[in-house]
Design an enzyme around this catalytic site. Structure first.
Site, PDB file in Angstrom:
ATOM      1  N   ASP A   1      24.168  39.115  67.935  1.00 54.89           N
ATOM      2  CA  ASP A   1      23.884  39.361  69.344  1.00 54.89           C
ATOM      3  C   ASP A   1      23.739  40.874  69.523  1.00 54.89           C
ATOM      4  O   ASP A   1      24.168  41.653  68.674  1.00 54.89           O
ATOM      5  CB  ASP A   1      25.036  38.839  70.222  1.00 54.89           C
ATOM      6  CG  ASP A   1      24.796  39.077  71.704  1.00 54.89           C
ATOM      7  OD1 ASP A   1      23.622  39.063  72.134  1.00 54.89           O
ATOM      8  OD2 ASP A   1      25.768  39.287  72.452  1.00 54.89           O
ATOM      9  N   SER A   2      23.160  41.263  70.656  1.00 54.20           N
ATOM     10  CA  SER A   2      23.074  42.682  70.984  1.00 54.20           C
ATOM     11  C   SER A   2      24.482  43.289  71.090  1.00 54.20           C
ATOM     12  O   SER A   2      24.645  44.486  70.919  1.00 54.20           O
ATOM     13  CB  SER A   2      22.354  42.843  72.320  1.00 54.20           C
ATOM     14  OG  SER A   2      22.987  42.055  73.307  1.00 54.20           O
TER      15      SER A   2
ATOM     16  N   CYS B   1      21.660  35.605  71.193  1.00 56.54           N
ATOM     17  CA  CYS B   1      21.310  36.548  72.252  1.00 56.54           C
ATOM     18  C   CYS B   1      20.079  35.993  72.946  1.00 56.54           C
ATOM     19  O   CYS B   1      19.046  35.771  72.303  1.00 56.54           O
ATOM     20  CB  CYS B   1      21.012  37.915  71.638  1.00 56.54           C
ATOM     21  SG  CYS B   1      20.444  39.130  72.830  1.00 56.54           S
ATOM     22  N   ASN B   2      20.198  35.761  74.240  1.00 60.35           N
ATOM     23  CA  ASN B   2      19.061  35.213  74.978  1.00 60.35           C
ATOM     24  C   ASN B   2      17.904  36.198  75.019  1.00 60.35           C
ATOM     25  O   ASN B   2      16.741  35.804  74.998  1.00 60.35           O
ATOM     26  CB  ASN B   2      19.483  34.873  76.404  1.00 60.35           C
ATOM     27  CG  ASN B   2      20.260  33.590  76.473  1.00 60.35           C
ATOM     28  OD1 ASN B   2      19.690  32.529  76.634  1.00 60.35           O
ATOM     29  ND2 ASN B   2      21.566  33.679  76.320  1.00 60.35           N
TER      30      ASN B   2
ATOM     31  N   GLU C   1      32.574  42.215  81.006  1.00 63.03           N
ATOM     32  CA  GLU C   1      33.098  43.235  80.088  1.00 63.03           C
ATOM     33  C   GLU C   1      34.274  43.984  80.690  1.00 63.03           C
ATOM     34  O   GLU C   1      35.112  44.527  79.969  1.00 63.03           O
ATOM     35  CB  GLU C   1      31.970  44.188  79.684  1.00 63.03           C
ATOM     36  CG  GLU C   1      30.839  43.408  79.026  1.00 63.03           C
ATOM     37  CD  GLU C   1      30.254  44.050  77.798  1.00 63.03           C
ATOM     38  OE1 GLU C   1      30.313  45.277  77.702  1.00 63.03           O
ATOM     39  OE2 GLU C   1      29.730  43.302  76.943  1.00 63.03           O
TER      40      GLU C   1
ATOM     41  N   CYS D   1      22.350  33.695  79.393  1.00 63.55           N
ATOM     42  CA  CYS D   1      22.853  34.938  78.804  1.00 63.55           C
ATOM     43  C   CYS D   1      24.201  34.586  78.197  1.00 63.55           C
ATOM     44  O   CYS D   1      24.985  33.845  78.801  1.00 63.55           O
ATOM     45  CB  CYS D   1      23.023  36.017  79.879  1.00 63.55           C
ATOM     46  SG  CYS D   1      23.874  37.486  79.270  1.00 63.55           S
TER      47      CYS D   1
ATOM     48  N   HIS E   1      26.914  36.034  77.830  1.00 68.59           N
ATOM     49  CA  HIS E   1      28.154  36.405  78.541  1.00 68.59           C
ATOM     50  C   HIS E   1      28.510  35.389  79.638  1.00 68.59           C
ATOM     51  O   HIS E   1      29.663  35.294  80.047  1.00 68.59           O
ATOM     52  CB  HIS E   1      27.998  37.757  79.240  1.00 68.59           C
ATOM     53  CG  HIS E   1      28.168  38.955  78.364  1.00 68.59           C
ATOM     54  ND1 HIS E   1      27.289  39.264  77.358  1.00 68.59           N
ATOM     55  CD2 HIS E   1      29.118  39.922  78.346  1.00 68.59           C
ATOM     56  CE1 HIS E   1      27.687  40.390  76.765  1.00 68.59           C
ATOM     57  NE2 HIS E   1      28.792  40.795  77.353  1.00 68.59           N
TER      58      HIS E   1
HETATM   59  N1  DGL Z   1      23.873  39.000  75.061  1.00 63.57           N
HETATM   60  C1  DGL Z   1      22.711  39.400  75.806  1.00 63.57           C
HETATM   61  C2  DGL Z   1      21.909  38.150  76.181  1.00 63.57           C
HETATM   62  O1  DGL Z   1      22.302  37.037  75.931  1.00 63.57           O
HETATM   63  C3  DGL Z   1      23.079  40.171  77.057  1.00 63.57           C
HETATM   64  C4  DGL Z   1      23.374  41.633  76.857  1.00 63.57           C
HETATM   65  C5  DGL Z   1      22.151  42.510  76.630  1.00 63.57           C
HETATM   66  O2  DGL Z   1      21.433  42.865  77.585  1.00 63.57           O
HETATM   67  O3  DGL Z   1      21.947  42.895  75.492  1.00 63.57           O
HETATM   68  O4  DGL Z   1      20.842  38.271  76.720  1.00 63.57           O
END
Ligand code: DGL
Length: 299
Positions: free
Chosen positions: A11-12, A74-75, A154, A186, A188
């Site tokens: 993931d990012s 990661c979406n 977060e 997403c 999160h």
């Molecule tokens: N985990 C990222 C997603 O699912 C969200 C955080 C980001 O913007 O990198 O899109």
């Protein structure tokens, strides 16, 4: 047949730990190697070219560690770069989070109206609408970016008035559109599930992409005969045991959790508390992979 190699998940940042949690719940024996690009998060506001490049670098780090499958948890990367990753990675199966979530929503929406919430890049890509309409062209898809949700998670502001007001701010409009399914697009967002559900009401079904992605990974592992080997003598985990329901489950009960590896590109001050919020447990160990090492993989 079986395969004892780990599953690669990236993931990012740390949001993909919600996908990791579902993997440990559904496949308690599997080991994972998780990579969170915490030095370069968020990807959500970056250009498509950068998201593709970062995504391939993340994937290559995990491939070099001999994973048997790649899950793009990661979406943002899944929305913008899944085709690019599939074209460039032939060694192992690659799955993203968009298609499993889109499939689940497309088969559940009786009203033929589905909402999607995610980062700006995910919404701009139109990836969920494309995926849903390829299955059910008559479904109307309404997508909305909710950029304040990630910082709320977060900061650990989960069951909180500020969070409730923010959720109302973004989602009342969605309720008025008559949707009956809302995709949490997403990684999160599953952490905000309870406050989102109480805001939109029980008439709207929440579709957790993390859960459906783990289900798809499980399905692929079984179909390929690539599941983690069963114990020779019965061990702590009975493979016939049904997966625990989300509420009763702790990742620490999964055999694979303690043997998994967690890599990040920056050990930030609030890293551990964010990881604990998303995973529901502290990480067993943390390894650092530098941005330079990531960049070497795909200049
Ligand atoms: N985990 C990222 C997603 O699912 C969200 C955080 C980001 O913007 O990198 O899109």
């Amino acid at each position: 047949m079986s395969d004892s190699r780990p599953i690669g998940v990236f993931d990012s940042g740390l949001g993909g730990l919600t996908v990791a949690k579902e993997i440990f719940r559904l496949m308690p024996r599997e080991r994972i190697i998780y990579l969170g690009d915490t030095a370069r998060v968020p990807y959500g506001g970056k250009s498509e070219e950068t998201i593709r490049r970062f995504g391939l670098q993340d994937a290559r780090v995990l491939l070099d560690l001999n994973v048997k499958m790649l899950i793009v948890a990661c979406n943002t990367v899944s929305s913008v770069a899944i085709d690019y990753l599939e074209r460039n990675i032939k060694e192992v199966p690659v799955i993203g989070v968009v298609l499993p979530g889109a499939r689940a929503a497309a088969t559940r929406s009786a009203a033929k109206r589905v909402g999607v919430i995610g980062t700006a890049a995910t919404v701009r890509s139109g990836a969920y609408a494309k995926a849903i309409n390829s299955i059910a062209p008559d479904i109307k898809v309404y997508a909305k970016p909710c950029p304040l949700f990630v910082p709320l998670v977060e900061e650990g502001l989960i069951d909180n008035d500020i969070t409730r007001l923010t959720v109302q701010h973004y989602l009342y409009e969605m309720v008025d559109l008559g949707i009956d399914c809302l995709i949490l697009g997403c990684t999160h967002y599953p952490i905000l599930m309870e406050v989102i559900q109480s805001t939109v009401g029980n008439r709207i079904q929440l579709v957790d992409s993390a859960l459906w992605t783990a289900k798809e990974a499980h399905h692929i592992m079984k179909a390929l005969g690539a599941e983690y080997p069963a114990p020779i003598t019965p061990g702590l985990t009975d493979p016939k045991e049904q997966p625990k329901k989300a509420g009763q489950f702790s990742v620490e009960a999964s055999e694979g959790f303690a043997a998994s590896r967690f890599l990040v590109s920056d050990v930030t001050p609030n890293f551990e508390s964010v990881a604990e919020t998303l995973l529901g447990a502290g990480l067993p160990s943390i390894e650092k992979v530098s941005v330079e090492e990531l960049e070497e993989k795909e200049p």
